[in-house]
Scaffold this active site. Structure first.
Site, short mmCIF file in Angstrom:
data_model
loop_
_atom_site.label_atom_id
_atom_site.label_comp_id
_atom_site.label_asym_id
_atom_site.label_seq_id
_atom_site.Cartn_x
_atom_site.Cartn_y
_atom_site.Cartn_z
N GLU A 341 -5.22 4.69 -6.10
CA GLU A 341 -6.37 3.92 -5.63
C GLU A 341 -7.32 3.58 -6.77
O GLU A 341 -7.92 2.50 -6.80
CB GLU A 341 -7.10 4.69 -4.52
CG GLU A 341 -6.23 5.01 -3.31
CD GLU A 341 -5.51 3.81 -2.74
OE1 GLU A 341 -6.05 2.68 -2.81
OE2 GLU A 341 -4.39 3.98 -2.23
N TYR A 429 5.46 -2.43 -3.80
CA TYR A 429 5.06 -1.29 -4.61
C TYR A 429 6.14 -0.90 -5.61
O TYR A 429 5.93 -0.90 -6.83
CB TYR A 429 4.76 -0.08 -3.71
CG TYR A 429 3.61 -0.25 -2.76
CD1 TYR A 429 2.39 0.38 -2.99
CD2 TYR A 429 3.72 -1.02 -1.60
CE1 TYR A 429 1.33 0.26 -2.11
CE2 TYR A 429 2.67 -1.16 -0.72
CZ TYR A 429 1.48 -0.52 -0.98
OH TYR A 429 0.42 -0.66 -0.11
#
EC number: 3.4.11.-
Length: 671
Positions: A341, A429
């Site tokens: 993050e 991803y």
């Protein structure tokens, strides 16, 4: 090899003393801007180039190309009694005079919103809400936008009970006994919170004033309020961001410091656990990322540990990462999610995909940077080990897709009004990471690739881009390595479904894991009693395994081992003694684990082994988590062995899940 013609324009910075001797063209290319003709890419990929870059976002109903958003101000009020947020949004807009309608009309995205009034430069304006167009919502059409090039647009609105952007929890649904609300706007749910240009192509600075009876956090920096009204919380976001990055939460929140520029927020009962989990690593992660890329631009980096129903591992709301409570493993073993993050502060937040077709530019880069961060801290074998785990997750994700031909390509095609949520998977991803890792490798390693990383993020900072802009920048930066770049099978990497070419990974941290898993598969076919297994295996086998190694061990078992000689027809269900012995011998590290990643892989192994007495334990566990990484495959696993239990479990817990999670599980179960 890249040749003339080109036009040279001097850059503001020269780094000649730091360059190795690599030829004049290399020196020039790194320190000046080279304006190159298009179509430098291989012909097969050039044929796919869009007519304009960044490519137009088809997942919005707005006419965002006709306007620039100079600033956005939110004035909101949170009502837990009505489960609604009401208020106004004010846009400072500038006409761009593009498009056939020359900005005579202004179109914004809405979804299940009650739009009450519209004002332009203080005067009431006419508007219409067009018929809903699934899944994109309803276009808000404002006539006669303004006769001025620069104008102010104010819209008053209220969310409804069909809002997909918010999850409301009453006091009985939280462990702390107070109501709670949080937002999740990615990919196209900002339009369900407030009228907006709901596209990652549009960025603006934000201010927000939010009234609530309970503490509020927001994707910005808190502005100290000198007024006496303690129920109003004010925030500012000075870095331009798209609407989907807005994050709002309100509830019984307490806070504690976890670093010199970081604070953790959560419900009081878990505050100490959260503080302990994060305080050793967050600042270290930030400083490591700054060395790889460049200085952190956002000022503070705070973390909100959400309620149990939070559907994602984390959401990269600027200044305030939203995180799942499943990160709290009580041993700091899941902290790497924060590295992910945090990495979004550069990839995704500062540099953003222009549409959800190019989502890999957000997430592939973020996984790459995440692994660079943990590799710098824990060593290169750890980075490669994480990549191995990711490779396995990618294979599982593609194998479980209902339409892998469509949704396993790196660059997506959502231009037929497909909901971006339907395309959500591990592909952007992990396939994205593997492409970048492959480029790092063939271009000469980290020392050669790192200058490009910094160049790329500086060039596109505060902008949105598509895949072709990334490719053009890559080719422009490495003119002397055009032949190497041309050797990349771009068509396969970007547009073909399925697994990508497998890179070479360092397997030092995986070798012992694979050997132990292979031994269990071998011995399961020969040993007969629990005592036999206890004489062959011992808890010390995995005593030194970290959580990722335990995850790989359990995953490898469900794949019937790693060896090239693994039996093709092996089925754990045929060897219940072996399955139960394994869980008994390793119970301290696996069965008693508080790490959600390990717990889920344990349940997966139990389902593969068809240990029926464990089905109910999985069903109960699905009522304690809301993270889709576990909830969706958990229901698929349960449904594969006991559909009645799976349906009963979902019926019992469905209203505790986030609306996005609930809808996707319904699809998974065929409801």
């Amino acid at each position: 090899m890249f040749l003339l013609p080109f036009v040279i324009r001097h850059s503001s910075s020269i780094y000649l003393p730091t360059l190795r001797f690599r030829g004049l063209l290399t020196v020039i290319s790194r320190n000046i801007h080279i304006s190159t003709p298009h179509k430098m890419l291989p012909l097969s990929i050039e044929q796919r180039r869009p007519s304009r870059s960044p490519e137009y976002d088809q997942s919005t109903l707005s006419n965002y190309k006709d306007f620039a958003v100079l600033h956005t101000d939110l004035n909101l009020s949170v009502s837990f009694e009505k489960s609604a947020i009401s208020g106004s949004v004010t846009f400072q807009l500038k006409k761009l005079h593009e498009g056939k309608n020359k900005s005579d009309e202004l179109h914004l995205d809405t979804s299940y919103l009650d739009v009450q009034e519209v004002h332009i430069d203080g005067s009431k304006a006419d508007f219409q809400i067009e018929q809903r167009k699934e899944p994109l919502g309803s276009r808000l059409v404002i006539n006669n936008a303004s006769c001025n090039d620069n104008f102010t647009l104010n819209i008053q609105f209220r969310t409804t009970d069909k809002c997909t952007a918010l999850q409301w929890l009453n006091s009985k649904q939280t462990k702390g006994g107070k109501p709670y609300v949080f937002s999740q706007l990615e990919a196209i749910h900002a339009r369900s919170l407030f009228p907006c240009f709901d596209t990652p192509s549009v960025k603006s600075t934000f201010t927000a004033s939010i009234e609530s009876p309970l503490p509020v956090v927001f994707s910005g920096i808190r502005i100290e309020d000198t007024s006496k009204d303690t129920n109003i919380y004010r925030f500012e976001q000075k870095v331009p961001i798209p609407a989907y990055l807005i994050g709002i939460a309100s509830g019984d929140l307490s806070s504690a410091p976890i670093g010199p520029r970081s604070t953790v927020y959560t419900e009081p009962f878990r505050l100490k656990d959260c503080q302990w989990e994060f305080e050793n690593d967050v600042e270290k992660f930030i400083q490591t990322a700054e060395k790889i890329i460049f200085e952190y631009e956002w000022g503070t980096y705070d973390i909100l540990v959400n309620v149990d129903s939070y559907p994602y591992g984390g959401m990269e709301s600027p200044n305030m990462t939203f995180a799942t409570p499943t990160l709290i493993a009580h041993d700091r073993s899941n902290i790497d999610v924060i590295a992910h993050e945090l990495a979004h502060s550069w990839s995704g937040n500062l540099v953003t995909n222009c549409s959800w077709n190019h989502f890999w530019l957000n997430e592939g880069w973020t996984v790459y940077l995440e692994r660079r961060i943990i590799g710098a801290i824990h060593g290169e074998p750890t980075r490669h080990f994480s990549a191995l785990i990711g490779w396995s997750d990618l294979q599982n994700s593609i194998d479980s897709m209902k339409d892998p031909e469509r949704f396993s390509t790196l660059v997506q095609n959502l231009n037929d009004n497909t909901d971006p949520d339907d395309a959500f998977s591990t592909v952007p991803y992990e396939k994205g990471f593997n492409l970048l890792f492959h480029l790092e490798t063939i271009l000469g390693g980290k020392a050669e690739f790192d200058p490009f990383i910094r160049h790329y993020f500086k060039k596109f900072a505060k902008k949105s881009l598509d895949t072709f802009q990334f490719l053009d920048t890559l080719y422009e930066f490495y003119p002397e390595k055009k032949e190497i770049l041309d050797s990349v099978d771009w068509e396969t990497w970007l547009y073909k479904p399925g697994m990508p070419p497998r890179p070479h990974f360092i397997t030092a941290l995986a070798d012992n894991v694979y050997q132990l898993a292979d031994k269990w598969v071998e011995m399961a076919q020969h040993l007969k009693t629990t005592e036999d297994f206890r004489s062959e295996f011992n808890a010390i086998d995995i005593k030194d395994f970290n959580s990722n190694q335990l995850v790989l061990f359990l995953e490898t078992l469900t794949q019937n081992g790693h060896s090239n000689k693994k039996p093709k027809d092996f089925d754990w269900a045929k060897f219940p003694v072996a399955s139960r012995a394994l869980l008994d011998i390793y119970q301290d590290n696996i069965v008693k684990s508080q790490n959600a990643e390990v717990v889920f892989k344990m349940f997966k192994f139990q389902i593969f082994a068809k240990l029926q007495e464990e089905y109910k334990h999985l069903a109960d566990w699905l009522g304690t988590v809301g993270r889709m990484k576990f909830v969706r495959p958990g229901y698929r696993l349960l449904n594969s062995v006991d559909r009645r239990l799976a349906l009963a479990t979902f019926d019992k817990f469905k209203d505790t899940y986030h609306p996005i999670c609930k809808a996707l599980v319904k699809q998974d179960l065929g409801l």
